[in-house]
Design an enzyme around this catalytic site. Structure first.
Site, mmCIF file in Angstrom:
data_model
loop_
_atom_site.group_PDB
_atom_site.id
_atom_site.type_symbol
_atom_site.label_atom_id
_atom_site.label_comp_id
_atom_site.label_asym_id
_atom_site.label_seq_id
_atom_site.Cartn_x
_atom_site.Cartn_y
_atom_site.Cartn_z
ATOM 1 N N ARG A 101 0.636 -1.195 -0.067
ATOM 2 C CA ARG A 101 0.045 -0.112 -0.006
ATOM 3 C C ARG A 101 0.750 1.571 -0.097
ATOM 4 N NH1 ARG A 101 -3.446 -3.104 3.372
ATOM 5 N NH2 ARG A 101 -5.174 -3.874 2.256
ATOM 6 N N LYS A 123 2.793 11.371 -10.833
ATOM 7 C CA LYS A 123 1.968 10.663 -11.746
ATOM 8 C C LYS A 123 2.913 9.495 -11.873
ATOM 9 C CE LYS A 123 -1.034 13.293 -14.475
ATOM 10 N NZ LYS A 123 -1.446 13.711 -16.065
ATOM 11 N N GLU A 177 9.116 18.490 -24.519
ATOM 12 C CA GLU A 177 8.606 18.856 -23.250
ATOM 13 C C GLU A 177 8.909 20.267 -22.606
ATOM 14 O OE1 GLU A 177 5.822 17.576 -21.578
ATOM 15 O OE2 GLU A 177 5.835 15.540 -21.974
ATOM 16 N N LYS A 185 6.260 23.414 -13.256
ATOM 17 C CA LYS A 185 5.490 22.254 -12.993
ATOM 18 C C LYS A 185 5.356 22.391 -11.279
ATOM 19 C CE LYS A 185 4.671 17.463 -13.907
ATOM 20 N NZ LYS A 185 4.912 16.116 -14.286
ATOM 21 N N GLU A 238 -5.053 16.790 -10.959
ATOM 22 C CA GLU A 238 -5.537 17.185 -11.961
ATOM 23 C C GLU A 238 -7.110 17.164 -12.368
ATOM 24 O OE1 GLU A 238 -3.300 14.954 -15.319
ATOM 25 O OE2 GLU A 238 -5.193 14.908 -16.571
ATOM 26 N N ARG A 293 -4.119 21.367 -13.504
ATOM 27 C CA ARG A 293 -2.972 20.576 -14.105
ATOM 28 C C ARG A 293 -3.350 19.964 -15.238
ATOM 29 N NH1 ARG A 293 0.216 15.742 -10.581
ATOM 30 N NH2 ARG A 293 1.531 15.179 -12.410
ATOM 31 N N ASN A 305 -1.032 18.742 -19.840
ATOM 32 C CA ASN A 305 -1.414 17.690 -21.290
ATOM 33 C C ASN A 305 -1.399 18.321 -22.412
ATOM 34 O OD1 ASN A 305 -1.815 15.686 -19.326
ATOM 35 N ND2 ASN A 305 -3.715 16.373 -18.857
ATOM 36 N N HIS A 333 -0.742 16.417 -25.653
ATOM 37 C CA HIS A 333 -0.869 15.137 -25.235
ATOM 38 C C HIS A 333 -1.847 14.285 -25.723
ATOM 39 C CE1 HIS A 333 2.627 16.339 -22.612
ATOM 40 N NE2 HIS A 333 2.972 14.971 -22.329
ATOM 41 N N HIS A 345 -0.495 11.153 -27.425
ATOM 42 C CA HIS A 345 -0.773 9.693 -26.924
ATOM 43 C C HIS A 345 -1.279 8.998 -28.023
ATOM 44 C CE1 HIS A 345 -0.908 10.718 -22.423
ATOM 45 N NE2 HIS A 345 0.586 10.903 -22.834
ATOM 46 N N HIS A 371 8.056 9.679 -26.810
ATOM 47 C CA HIS A 371 6.953 10.532 -26.328
ATOM 48 C C HIS A 371 7.197 11.919 -26.540
ATOM 49 C CE1 HIS A 371 3.978 11.577 -23.325
ATOM 50 N NE2 HIS A 371 4.879 12.501 -22.654
HETATM 51 N N1 LIG Z 1 4.824 10.988 -14.863
HETATM 52 C C1 LIG Z 1 4.614 12.099 -15.611
HETATM 53 O O1 LIG Z 1 4.330 13.035 -15.281
HETATM 54 C C2 LIG Z 1 5.194 11.969 -17.014
HETATM 55 C C3 LIG Z 1 5.440 13.111 -17.789
HETATM 56 C C4 LIG Z 1 6.006 13.084 -19.084
HETATM 57 C C5 LIG Z 1 6.149 11.942 -19.574
HETATM 58 N N2 LIG Z 1 6.001 10.625 -18.801
HETATM 59 C C6 LIG Z 1 6.376 9.340 -19.372
HETATM 60 O O2 LIG Z 1 7.547 9.345 -19.748
HETATM 61 C C7 LIG Z 1 8.093 8.288 -20.584
HETATM 62 C C8 LIG Z 1 9.238 8.823 -21.542
HETATM 63 O O3 LIG Z 1 10.202 8.944 -20.798
HETATM 64 P P1 LIG Z 1 11.701 9.212 -21.410
HETATM 65 O O4 LIG Z 1 11.690 10.226 -22.786
HETATM 66 O O5 LIG Z 1 12.750 9.545 -20.670
HETATM 67 O O6 LIG Z 1 11.855 7.860 -22.185
HETATM 68 P P2 LIG Z 1 12.709 6.741 -21.710
HETATM 69 O O7 LIG Z 1 12.394 6.435 -20.415
HETATM 70 O O8 LIG Z 1 12.294 5.283 -22.587
HETATM 71 O O9 LIG Z 1 14.360 7.019 -21.867
HETATM 72 C C9 LIG Z 1 14.476 7.087 -23.074
HETATM 73 C C10 LIG Z 1 15.866 6.229 -23.516
HETATM 74 O O10 LIG Z 1 17.141 6.836 -22.966
HETATM 75 C C11 LIG Z 1 17.858 5.978 -22.169
HETATM 76 N N3 LIG Z 1 18.670 6.569 -21.416
HETATM 77 C C12 LIG Z 1 18.206 7.107 -20.204
HETATM 78 N N4 LIG Z 1 19.133 7.624 -19.728
HETATM 79 C C13 LIG Z 1 20.153 7.907 -20.457
HETATM 80 C C14 LIG Z 1 21.354 8.380 -20.393
HETATM 81 N N5 LIG Z 1 21.716 9.120 -19.036
HETATM 82 N N6 LIG Z 1 22.165 8.340 -21.289
HETATM 83 C C15 LIG Z 1 21.912 7.461 -22.256
HETATM 84 N N7 LIG Z 1 20.840 7.045 -22.654
HETATM 85 C C16 LIG Z 1 19.882 7.037 -21.515
HETATM 86 C C17 LIG Z 1 16.834 4.978 -21.851
HETATM 87 O O11 LIG Z 1 17.338 3.640 -21.495
HETATM 88 C C18 LIG Z 1 16.191 4.813 -23.056
HETATM 89 O O12 LIG Z 1 16.341 3.940 -24.039
HETATM 90 C C19 LIG Z 1 6.662 8.124 -21.345
HETATM 91 O O13 LIG Z 1 6.235 6.726 -20.875
HETATM 92 C C20 LIG Z 1 5.944 8.966 -20.801
HETATM 93 O O14 LIG Z 1 4.480 8.586 -20.725
HETATM 94 C C21 LIG Z 1 5.628 10.510 -17.542
#
Ligand SMILES: NC(=O)c1ccc[n+]([C@@H]2O[C@H](COP(=O)([O-])OP(=O)(O)OC[C@H]3O[C@@H](n4cnc5c(N)ncnc54)[C@H](O)[C@@H]3O)[C@@H](O)[C@H]2O)c1
Length: 355
Positions: free
Chosen positions: A117, A139, A181, A230, A240, A244, A248, A251, A255, A268
């Site tokens: 939990r 999130k 972003e 943020k 949200e 908030r 999006n 998005h 998405h 993304h």
């Molecule tokens: N929780 C939230 O508020 C929120 C907000 C925006 C996006 N997201 C989510 O985030 C995700 C996208 O995240 P992302 O863009 O970080 O993609 P990701 O996590 O897929 O990372 C991208 C790539 O970069 C590599 N990588 C990571 N750090 C590295 C480094 N220092 N050097 C070299 N390679 C590295 C990873 O292994 C991966 O292959 C999506 O699933 C999206 O929905 C969440």
């Protein structure tokens, strides 16, 4: 170094976000200090493990290595990580630490929020996107066949350690994905209701070269601005209900682009940029903005050289957008620009999108 404290009004949750350029090896002691002698599990992305595993120094037995890619943000890995936590006999006092991008962070945050939990969760974002956005605000999520982020929780971390040094090894495509972003924040800044006016749009223009050369100090400042924007939003509306929703921007369509390509083809950030293009076109069509602002926005996007994605059949996209968790009745909620760095939320009916 800068420290930003998130203070969620309604739930009295407070946590620090440290932004510091320092040797990656310094993180180990910091984290061990925070977990205070209790048991822990580190969920680390495969690429980050290869690049930084030794420096980070966490024992192999305490690590779960997550394969790369959005498709890994799934039930199967959720279950595997839960099993690893059970094997390690994590208790309610234990911590889950995530070291990686947004995929790793969203998935392990979901585990941390549901294991017994809810146990402590520490974020160490290593992509630009995770530093400026996903590691802040709580999130957590996994994707399902029915759509992106369909299962998840709001669960704030205990602390976030942001070290821009990680960004040196990020490939160009992923770096640019994070900039998607960042550009989003420049288009929504005034609607974030932040006490400080950063004028991120100007910052992006003035520091264009330094950003692209990944100058450490510039990146630290850029991250600080985005995190503060943020912070301003999530402190006012953690779950949200209202404000908030502006985060999006880009998005809803973005998405759907990710989903239609089975989360494999585009990052993304690339999908969000395409979603922002779509939002600017829609806003012009509905007279929410004038042509000058649309052209200005297109220039900002063009300058960063984001890829232009194919046009998808509108009926298919509408179907996907209607199944988005933000859709209501027969309307799709869109965040649209209404002025420079200002956005608002509009309920858009299907006929407007197909006209
Ligand atoms: N929780 C939230 O508020 C929120 C907000 C925006 C996006 N997201 C989510 O985030 C995700 C996208 O995240 P992302 O863009 O970080 O993609 P990701 O996590 O897929 O990372 C991208 C790539 O970069 C590599 N990588 C990571 N750090 C590295 C480094 N220092 N050097 C070299 N390679 C590295 C990873 O292994 C991966 O292959 C999506 O699933 C999206 O929905 C969440």
């Amino acid at each position: 170094m800068s420290e930003i404290v998130i203070n969620i009004k309604n739930s009295e949750i407070t946590y620090p976000i440290e932004i510091k350029n320092e040797p990656v090896s310094d993180l180990y002691n910091k984290i061990i200090n925070v977990i205070n002698g209790e048991n822990y599990l580190v969920v680390i992305s495969e690429k980050v493990e290869k690049l930084y595993g030794k420096e980070l120094n966490f024992p192999k037995s305490n690590k779960f290595i997550l394969k790369d890619g959005e498709k890994e943000k799934n039930f199967n890995n959720y279950q595997k990580i839960i099993n690893k936590a059970l094997e390690l006999k994590l208790t309610r006092k234990s911590s889950i630490i995530t070291v990686g991008g947004g995929v790793c962070g969203d998935l392990s945050g979901f585990v941390a929020s549901t294991y017994m939990r809810g146990i402590n969760f520490i974020q160490v974002p290593t992509t630009l996107l995770a530093c400026v956005d996903s590691s802040v605000g709580g999130k957590t999520a996994i994707d399902t066949n029915f759509g992106k982020n369909m299962v998840g929780t709001f669960y704030q971390p205990k602390c976030v350690f942001i070290n821009p040094n990680f960004l040196k090894t990020l490939d160009e495509r992923q770096f640019k994905s994070g900039l998607g972003e960042v550009v989003k924040y420049s288009f929504i800044e005034k609607s974030c209701r932040c006490d400080v006016e950063y004028n991120l749009m100007n910052f992006l223009s003035e520091k264009f070269n330094e950003i692209n050369q990944r100058d450490e100090k510039t990146l630290a400042k850029l991250i600080e601005i985005c995190v503060n924007l943020k912070k301003s939003v999530v402190e006012k509306d953690e779950k949200e209900a209202d404000l908030r929703r502006i985060l999006n921007f880009g998005h809803t369509y973005g998405h759907a682009v990710e989903k239609i390509n089975n989360y494999k083809k585009y990052t993304h950030g690339e999908a969000v940029v395409e979603g922002m293009r779509f939002a600017f076109n829609l806003a012009l069509k509905l007279n929410k903005i004038d042509k000058n602002y649309k052209f200005f926005a297109e220039d900002v996007i063009k300058k960063f050289n984001f890829p232009i994605l194919p046009q998808y059949k509108s009926e298919k996209m509408i179907d996907i957008m209607k199944s988005d968790k933000k859709a209501e009745k027969n309307c799709i909620n869109f965040v649209l620009p209404t002025d420079y760095s200002v956005v608002d939320i509009f309920e858009i009916t299907e006929n407007i999108l197909t006209d």
